[in-house]
Motif scaffolding. Sequence first.
Motif, PDB file in Angstrom:
ATOM      1  N   ALA A  32       0.751  -1.083  -0.146  1.00  0.00           N
ATOM      2  CA  ALA A  32      -0.099  -0.185  -0.156  1.00  0.00           C
ATOM      3  C   ALA A  32       0.794   1.031  -0.487  1.00  0.00           C
ATOM      4  CB  ALA A  32      -0.906  -0.220   0.864  1.00  0.00           C
ATOM      5  N   GLY A  33       2.420   1.069   0.528  1.00  0.00           N
ATOM      6  CA  GLY A  33       2.521   2.241   0.587  1.00  0.00           C
ATOM      7  C   GLY A  33       3.296   2.982  -0.342  1.00  0.00           C
ATOM      8  N   TRP A  34       4.147   1.599  -1.186  1.00  0.00           N
ATOM      9  CA  TRP A  34       4.544   1.455  -2.476  1.00  0.00           C
ATOM     10  C   TRP A  34       3.177   1.814  -3.665  1.00  0.00           C
ATOM     11  CZ3 TRP A  34       9.526   1.845  -2.812  1.00  0.00           C
ATOM     12  CH2 TRP A  34      10.006   0.853  -2.022  1.00  0.00           C
ATOM     13  N   ALA A  35       2.323   1.754  -3.446  1.00  0.00           N
ATOM     14  CA  ALA A  35       0.955   1.938  -4.663  1.00  0.00           C
ATOM     15  C   ALA A  35       0.066   3.908  -4.414  1.00  0.00           C
ATOM     16  CB  ALA A  35       0.047   1.287  -3.497  1.00  0.00           C
ATOM     17  N   ALA A  36       1.567   4.156  -3.787  1.00  0.00           N
ATOM     18  CA  ALA A  36       0.726   5.730  -3.145  1.00  0.00           C
ATOM     19  C   ALA A  36       2.503   6.568  -4.966  1.00  0.00           C
ATOM     20  CB  ALA A  36       1.116   6.675  -2.460  1.00  0.00           C
ATOM     21  N   TYR A  37       3.362   5.842  -4.729  1.00  0.00           N
ATOM     22  CA  TYR A  37       3.365   6.587  -6.268  1.00  0.00           C
ATOM     23  C   TYR A  37       3.196   5.608  -7.679  1.00  0.00           C
ATOM     24  CZ  TYR A  37       6.193   7.466  -1.887  1.00  0.00           C
ATOM     25  OH  TYR A  37       6.897   7.639  -0.843  1.00  0.00           O
ATOM     26  N   GLN A  38       3.608   6.768  -8.994  1.00  0.00           N
ATOM     27  CA  GLN A  38       3.444   6.087  -9.684  1.00  0.00           C
ATOM     28  C   GLN A  38       4.776   5.305 -10.510  1.00  0.00           C
ATOM     29  OE1 GLN A  38       0.502   6.157 -11.925  1.00  0.00           O
ATOM     30  NE2 GLN A  38      -0.078   6.912  -9.861  1.00  0.00           N
ATOM     31  N   SER A  39       5.684   5.541 -10.035  1.00  0.00           N
ATOM     32  CA  SER A  39       7.050   5.234 -10.517  1.00  0.00           C
ATOM     33  C   SER A  39       8.209   5.146  -9.463  1.00  0.00           C
ATOM     34  CB  SER A  39       7.627   5.538 -11.558  1.00  0.00           C
ATOM     35  OG  SER A  39       6.596   5.873 -13.023  1.00  0.00           O
ATOM     36  N   VAL A  40       8.956   4.586  -8.998  1.00  0.00           N
ATOM     37  CA  VAL A  40      10.255   4.031  -8.448  1.00  0.00           C
ATOM     38  C   VAL A  40      11.478   4.552  -9.103  1.00  0.00           C
ATOM     39  CG1 VAL A  40      11.218   3.077  -5.953  1.00  0.00           C
ATOM     40  CG2 VAL A  40       8.653   3.050  -6.362  1.00  0.00           C
ATOM     41  N   VAL A  41      12.383   4.776  -8.758  1.00  0.00           N
ATOM     42  CA  VAL A  41      13.658   5.025  -9.494  1.00  0.00           C
ATOM     43  C   VAL A  41      14.583   5.282  -8.245  1.00  0.00           C
ATOM     44  CG1 VAL A  41      15.478   6.240 -10.716  1.00  0.00           C
ATOM     45  CG2 VAL A  41      13.258   6.694 -11.267  1.00  0.00           C
ATOM     46  N   LEU A  42      15.542   3.763  -8.447  1.00  0.00           N
ATOM     47  CA  LEU A  42      16.645   3.132  -7.283  1.00  0.00           C
ATOM     48  C   LEU A  42      17.554   3.809  -8.031  1.00  0.00           C
ATOM     49  CD1 LEU A  42      15.435  -0.497  -6.261  1.00  0.00           C
ATOM     50  CD2 LEU A  42      14.719   1.083  -5.662  1.00  0.00           C
ATOM     51  N   SER A  43      18.194   4.920  -7.658  1.00  0.00           N
ATOM     52  CA  SER A  43      19.429   5.098  -7.718  1.00  0.00           C
ATOM     53  C   SER A  43      20.659   4.848  -7.472  1.00  0.00           C
ATOM     54  CB  SER A  43      19.350   6.259  -8.175  1.00  0.00           C
ATOM     55  OG  SER A  43      20.517   7.057  -8.185  1.00  0.00           O
ATOM     56  N   ASP A  44      21.330   4.119  -7.402  1.00  0.00           N
ATOM     57  CA  ASP A  44      22.881   3.340  -6.691  1.00  0.00           C
ATOM     58  C   ASP A  44      22.321   2.736  -5.442  1.00  0.00           C
ATOM     59  OD1 ASP A  44      25.180   2.470  -6.290  1.00  0.00           O
ATOM     60  OD2 ASP A  44      26.346   4.640  -6.041  1.00  0.00           O
ATOM     61  N   VAL A  45      21.381   1.704  -5.721  1.00  0.00           N
ATOM     62  CA  VAL A  45      20.775   1.729  -3.986  1.00  0.00           C
ATOM     63  C   VAL A  45      21.508   0.117  -4.304  1.00  0.00           C
ATOM     64  CG1 VAL A  45      19.021   0.603  -2.739  1.00  0.00           C
ATOM     65  CG2 VAL A  45      18.718   3.512  -3.859  1.00  0.00           C
ATOM     66  N   ALA A  46      21.823  -0.468  -3.328  1.00  0.00           N
ATOM     67  CA  ALA A  46      22.117  -1.823  -2.319  1.00  0.00           C
ATOM     68  C   ALA A  46      21.299  -2.490  -2.229  1.00  0.00           C
ATOM     69  CB  ALA A  46      23.504  -1.815  -2.005  1.00  0.00           C
ATOM     70  N   ARG A  63       4.266  -5.906 -11.313  1.00  0.00           N
ATOM     71  CA  ARG A  63       3.884  -6.888 -12.010  1.00  0.00           C
ATOM     72  C   ARG A  63       1.652  -6.816 -11.930  1.00  0.00           C
ATOM     73  NH1 ARG A  63       4.720 -11.729  -8.943  1.00  0.00           N
ATOM     74  NH2 ARG A  63       3.522 -10.835  -7.983  1.00  0.00           N
ATOM     75  N   ASP A  64       1.542  -6.201 -10.936  1.00  0.00           N
ATOM     76  CA  ASP A  64       0.491  -6.817 -10.991  1.00  0.00           C
ATOM     77  C   ASP A  64      -0.563  -5.187 -10.167  1.00  0.00           C
ATOM     78  OD1 ASP A  64       0.895  -9.178  -9.799  1.00  0.00           O
ATOM     79  OD2 ASP A  64       0.679  -8.834  -8.189  1.00  0.00           O
ATOM     80  N   LEU A  65       0.278  -3.989  -9.715  1.00  0.00           N
ATOM     81  CA  LEU A  65      -0.330  -2.628  -9.863  1.00  0.00           C
ATOM     82  C   LEU A  65       0.172  -1.970 -11.157  1.00  0.00           C
ATOM     83  CD1 LEU A  65       0.701  -1.826  -6.440  1.00  0.00           C
ATOM     84  CD2 LEU A  65      -1.572  -2.908  -7.332  1.00  0.00           C
ATOM     85  N   GLY A  66       1.046  -2.327 -12.213  1.00  0.00           N
ATOM     86  CA  GLY A  66       1.543  -2.045 -13.478  1.00  0.00           C
ATOM     87  C   GLY A  66       2.125  -0.607 -13.320  1.00  0.00           C
ATOM     88  N   ARG A  67       2.401  -0.515 -12.182  1.00  0.00           N
ATOM     89  CA  ARG A  67       3.571   0.579 -12.049  1.00  0.00           C
ATOM     90  C   ARG A  67       5.242   0.802 -12.348  1.00  0.00           C
ATOM     91  NH1 ARG A  67       0.569   3.204  -7.867  1.00  0.00           N
ATOM     92  NH2 ARG A  67      -1.596   3.187  -8.415  1.00  0.00           N
ATOM     93  N   GLY A  68       5.966   1.443 -12.805  1.00  0.00           N
ATOM     94  CA  GLY A  68       7.124   1.822 -13.073  1.00  0.00           C
ATOM     95  C   GLY A  68       8.616   1.479 -12.236  1.00  0.00           C
ATOM     96  N   LEU A  69       9.445   0.674 -12.657  1.00  0.00           N
ATOM     97  CA  LEU A  69      10.725   0.694 -11.641  1.00  0.00           C
ATOM     98  C   LEU A  69      11.468   1.255 -12.751  1.00  0.00           C
ATOM     99  CD1 LEU A  69      11.992  -0.476  -9.446  1.00  0.00           C
ATOM    100  CD2 LEU A  69      11.715  -2.675  -9.636  1.00  0.00           C
ATOM    101  N   VAL A  70      12.674   2.184 -12.383  1.00  0.00           N
ATOM    102  CA  VAL A  70      13.388   1.790 -13.293  1.00  0.00           C
ATOM    103  C   VAL A  70      14.873   2.170 -12.059  1.00  0.00           C
ATOM    104  CG1 VAL A  70      15.040   3.881 -14.109  1.00  0.00           C
ATOM    105  CG2 VAL A  70      12.625   3.839 -14.161  1.00  0.00           C
TER     106      VAL A  70
END
Length: 109
Positions: A32-46, A63-70
């Motif tokens: 639910a917390g992630w769903a508040a965002y349209q996209s997530v960008v992981l910039s040099d994250v371990a 996969r299920d919410l169809g949101r973006g991940l970069v």
Amino acid sequence: QGSATDSLVGALRAGGADVQQIEPSAAPTDLAGWAAYQSVVLSDVAADALPASALDQLETYVRDLGRGLVMSGGPNAFGAGGFGGTGVERALPVYMDVRGRGRQPREFT
């Protein structure tokens, strides 16, 4: 977070995106917390910098919410970042290790 991350955030904001920049340890702990965002960008994250449940949640988020991940690279990301075999690797169109080692070009002397 380094200057590459700052440049990325600046470019996204210049393009009109509403960007919220947070430390990996402050990432959402449920879907639910992630769903508040349209996209997530992981910039040099371990991987171990994120909450333990985040790796599988991000796979579901894509996969299920169809949101973006970069994911952008750096010394802490991709193979070196511990994402191999995780939900994040499954959500991205890349592998976190080198494949096809037998297909590398021959060296000429």
